[in-house]
Design a protein around this motif. Structure first.
Motif, PDB file in Angstrom:
ATOM      1  N   LYS B 219     -28.500   1.864 -24.784  1.00 35.81           N
ATOM      2  CA  LYS B 219     -28.041   0.658 -26.191  1.00 35.81           C
ATOM      3  C   LYS B 219     -27.518  -0.829 -25.228  1.00 35.81           C
ATOM      4  O   LYS B 219     -26.945  -0.071 -23.967  1.00 35.81           O
ATOM      5  CB  LYS B 219     -27.263   0.850 -26.964  1.00 35.81           C
ATOM      6  CG  LYS B 219     -27.886   1.589 -27.322  1.00 35.81           C
ATOM      7  CD  LYS B 219     -28.634   1.355 -29.330  1.00 35.81           C
ATOM      8  CE  LYS B 219     -28.874   2.725 -30.017  1.00 35.81           C
ATOM      9  NZ  LYS B 219     -30.247   2.916 -29.685  1.00 35.81           N
ATOM     10  N   VAL B 220     -27.930  -2.350 -25.744  1.00 28.42           N
ATOM     11  CA  VAL B 220     -26.682  -2.703 -25.109  1.00 28.42           C
ATOM     12  C   VAL B 220     -26.273  -3.480 -26.263  1.00 28.42           C
ATOM     13  O   VAL B 220     -26.682  -3.611 -27.102  1.00 28.42           O
ATOM     14  CB  VAL B 220     -27.599  -3.822 -24.306  1.00 28.42           C
ATOM     15  CG1 VAL B 220     -27.039  -5.139 -24.081  1.00 28.42           C
ATOM     16  CG2 VAL B 220     -28.633  -3.641 -23.024  1.00 28.42           C
ATOM     17  N   VAL B 221     -24.787  -3.940 -25.522  1.00 32.66           N
ATOM     18  CA  VAL B 221     -23.823  -4.512 -27.207  1.00 32.66           C
ATOM     19  C   VAL B 221     -23.942  -5.983 -26.521  1.00 32.66           C
ATOM     20  O   VAL B 221     -22.589  -5.981 -24.530  1.00 32.66           O
ATOM     21  CB  VAL B 221     -22.968  -3.978 -27.537  1.00 32.66           C
ATOM     22  CG1 VAL B 221     -22.050  -5.028 -28.339  1.00 32.66           C
ATOM     23  CG2 VAL B 221     -23.571  -2.264 -28.233  1.00 32.66           C
ATOM     24  N   ILE B 222     -23.717  -7.145 -26.729  1.00 30.19           N
ATOM     25  CA  ILE B 222     -22.882  -8.186 -26.600  1.00 30.19           C
ATOM     26  C   ILE B 222     -21.615  -8.320 -27.401  1.00 30.19           C
ATOM     27  O   ILE B 222     -21.836  -8.718 -28.460  1.00 30.19           O
ATOM     28  CB  ILE B 222     -24.245  -9.625 -26.854  1.00 30.19           C
ATOM     29  CG1 ILE B 222     -24.994  -9.307 -25.666  1.00 30.19           C
ATOM     30  CG2 ILE B 222     -23.324 -11.046 -26.097  1.00 30.19           C
ATOM     31  CD1 ILE B 222     -26.503 -10.386 -26.429  1.00 30.19           C
ATOM     32  N   LEU B 223     -20.524  -8.662 -26.258  1.00 31.71           N
ATOM     33  CA  LEU B 223     -19.434  -9.280 -27.239  1.00 31.71           C
ATOM     34  C   LEU B 223     -19.782 -10.581 -27.006  1.00 31.71           C
ATOM     35  O   LEU B 223     -18.825 -10.908 -25.705  1.00 31.71           O
ATOM     36  CB  LEU B 223     -18.197  -8.310 -26.638  1.00 31.71           C
ATOM     37  CG  LEU B 223     -18.859  -6.771 -26.900  1.00 31.71           C
ATOM     38  CD1 LEU B 223     -17.290  -5.917 -26.654  1.00 31.71           C
ATOM     39  CD2 LEU B 223     -18.452  -5.990 -28.356  1.00 31.71           C
ATOM     40  N   ASP B 224     -19.821 -11.199 -27.844  1.00 30.01           N
ATOM     41  CA  ASP B 224     -19.520 -13.030 -27.755  1.00 30.01           C
ATOM     42  C   ASP B 224     -18.139 -12.979 -28.085  1.00 30.01           C
ATOM     43  O   ASP B 224     -18.507 -12.878 -29.368  1.00 30.01           O
ATOM     44  CB  ASP B 224     -20.715 -13.719 -28.483  1.00 30.01           C
ATOM     45  CG  ASP B 224     -21.228 -15.074 -27.383  1.00 30.01           C
ATOM     46  OD1 ASP B 224     -19.557 -15.534 -27.217  1.00 30.01           O
ATOM     47  OD2 ASP B 224     -21.677 -15.281 -27.484  1.00 30.01           O
TER      48      ASP B 224
END
Lengths: 100, 427
Positions: B219-224
């Motif tokens: 998985k890829v998680v974007i913490l923006d």
């Protein structure tokens, strides 16, 4: 004295022009295209971008006008041409037409 | 005799007036630009200004380029190296043509300090270089103090930013290759403004594409840190929904405040997130040499410039370009824009060195492509014209915009863009 006055007068005349336009305006405007179309309009061969150097002014201007009006379909050039005035596009076409 | 003196005085006065007029109004016919320009930093901005100064002055302006790296490594396209579809060789270009074809003196060195009063640059390898004008194209430096756990060299060897292309690009690729299938890659984005607004979202896409092909349980998680996607929002969100459902998760308002390096845990305000590969892009500011030179910064971060010449508003003779500046309205921090700043500056410096005013109507434009997988790309473009009333380059309304849809043609254009801009700077 006469000669100096004459030079000063020429300077004043030139100053009116200098505020309107830099003598290298066409060169400077054309350089904004060079990122994609190559320095002085000479694109990298085989990289899929059109070279503009030495194309006729009429052909360049027609293409730019067609992009701007939407007559010529494009992925990006229709958006970019709208950012320049017709006078600026004409100067850009002049510059590239003069490149060998 | 008295008359003669008077006449002579008048003559001198008239001469001085003509000279003053020439310098004020740009009438210096026959004056050719000469002098020595030192350029600090050989990225998209610095390499461009060096080449264009030599080209447009027809060799009459001497140019020394100081760059700490032996070759140029491009940030644009480096996300494809991280995804494994391009190599470091593909994004590396030599400085040889700047030297041999354009006569730029290229020194592989670092700048320790700039004495802006004496117009002199102190080099790390020893010696001082005097200049008539200096161009700083220092890019960015990271504010590691904003993420205390990252504020030491050992931590920075484990948690990559890979936001300057080079060794970190390679290490992040290796970390992704070593990650087990079923792992999570997290990328943390700082609050805007930051370098390359669409870049983190592109990275999430192309890493997710790699996972789909090679590690399908991952998985890829974007913490923006921002409240929403900062660039090409509709197109990125569509790609996430169409191509990466269940692979990419987007978390807005997720500012990383600290990190536990050993467990690869990002610490947010009210939450923690543990990843298998943690990629933190810390907040950044103008390259350190800008602050060290004592020039005016806005918010203690970005350099304030005059848009006719890119000259510092506080310090004569110092021009600053690229990601280091406080941008004009809607202007992104991009390599393309840095190249455009470089050309604006080259033209302005040549005029100034010849006693002429800079071009009063500069134009800059931006084009930025992002890949959403190995082949398909999307773009954003904008054109910015100088506005005398605000003294800023302003975006032209109704011009520019984003792609209608992602496609392979734009992917080809993205590579065409890269090859041409690298040549425009360095060939």
């Amino acid at each position: 004295m006469k000669r100096l006055t004459a030079i000063a007068a020429v300077c004043l005349l030139a100053s009116a022009g200098a505020h309107a336009a830099d003598p290298n305006l066409a060169r400077n405007l054309a350089a904004t295209c060079a990122n994609c179309h190559g320095t002085n309009g000479k694109a990298v061969p085989g990289a899929g971008m059109d070279s503009l150097a030495g194309e006729s002014k009429a052909k360049l201007l027609q293409k730019l006008a067609d992009f701007k009006s939407g007559d010529k379909p494009a992925s990006i050039m229709h958006q970019i041409t709208k950012g320049y005035t017709d006078e600026q596009l004409s100067l850009i076409a002049d510059y590239y037409a003069a490149q060998k | 005799m008295k008359m003669m003196l008077m006449k002579r005085r008048d003559f001198l006065k008239a001469g001085a007036a003509a000279g003053a007029m020439a310098s004020l109004y740009g009438c210096a016919a026959g004056n050719k630009a000469g002098g020595h320009v030192v350029v600090v930093g050989g990225g998209f901005g610095g390499a461009t200004v060096a080449k264009y100064l030599r080209m447009w002055s027809e060799g009459s302006v001497q140019v020394t380029l100081i760059e700490r790296n032996p070759a140029f490594v491009s940030c644009p396209i480096s996300n494809l190296v991280i995804a494994g579809t391009k190599s470091m060789e593909d994004i590396t270009v030599s400085y040889d043509n700047l030297k041999s074809k354009w006569g730029v003196r290229v020194l592989q060195d670092d700048v320790l300090a700039i004495d802006t009063a004496k117009r002199s640059v102190k080099l790390a390898k020893g010696g001082d270089l005097s200049y008539d004008r200096v161009v700083l194209s220092p890019g960015i430096d990271f504010m590691f103090d904003q993420i205390p756990g990252l504020n030491n060299a050992a931590a920075q060897e484990k948690i990559m930013h890979a936001w300057k292309a080079g060794p970190q690009t390679v290490t992040l690729r290796q970390q992704l290759e070593a990650m087990k299938d079923g792992g999570t890659f997290a990328i943390a984005i700082p609050k805007a403004p930051y370098r390359c607004p669409p870049g983190p979202y592109e990275r999430a896409c192309v890493v997710a594409d790699y996972f789909k092909k090679s590690k399908p349980k991952s998985k890829v998680v974007i913490l923006d840190a921002n409240e929403d996607v900062q660039s090409k929002k509709g197109l990125f969100v569509k790609a996430w929904n169409d191509l990466y459902k269940g692979v990419i998760e987007y978390r807005p308002n997720s500012e990383v405040k600290d990190v536990e390096v050993a467990s690869k845990t990002a610490i947010l305000e009210f939450d923690k997130f543990k990843a298998d590969v943690l990629n933190i892009i810390p907040p950044h500011r103008a390259g350190n040499i800008a602050a060290q030179s004592g020039i005016k910064l806005i918010n203690n971060r970005w350099v304030d410039v005059d848009w006719l010449s890119m000259e510092s508003t506080s310090t004569p003779g110092v021009h600053v370009i690229g990601d280091a500046i406080f941008p004009a309205p809607t202007m992104p921090k991009s390599g393309h824009m840095a190249n455009q700043h470089g050309k604006l500056t080259a033209a302005a410096i040549i005029n100034l060195l010849a006693g002429q005013a800079p071009n009063p109507t500069p134009v800059v434009m931006n084009t930025c492509y992002s890949f959403v997988d190995a082949k398909n790309a999307i773009h954003v473009a904008s054109i910015h014209q100088y506005d005398a009333a605000t003294k800023l380059v302003q975006p032209v309304k109704g011009a520019g915009g984003v792609s209608a849809a992602r496609n392979e043609l734009e992917g080809k254009a993205a590579m065409g863009w890269a090859k041409n801009i690298w040549a425009d700077m360095l060939a």
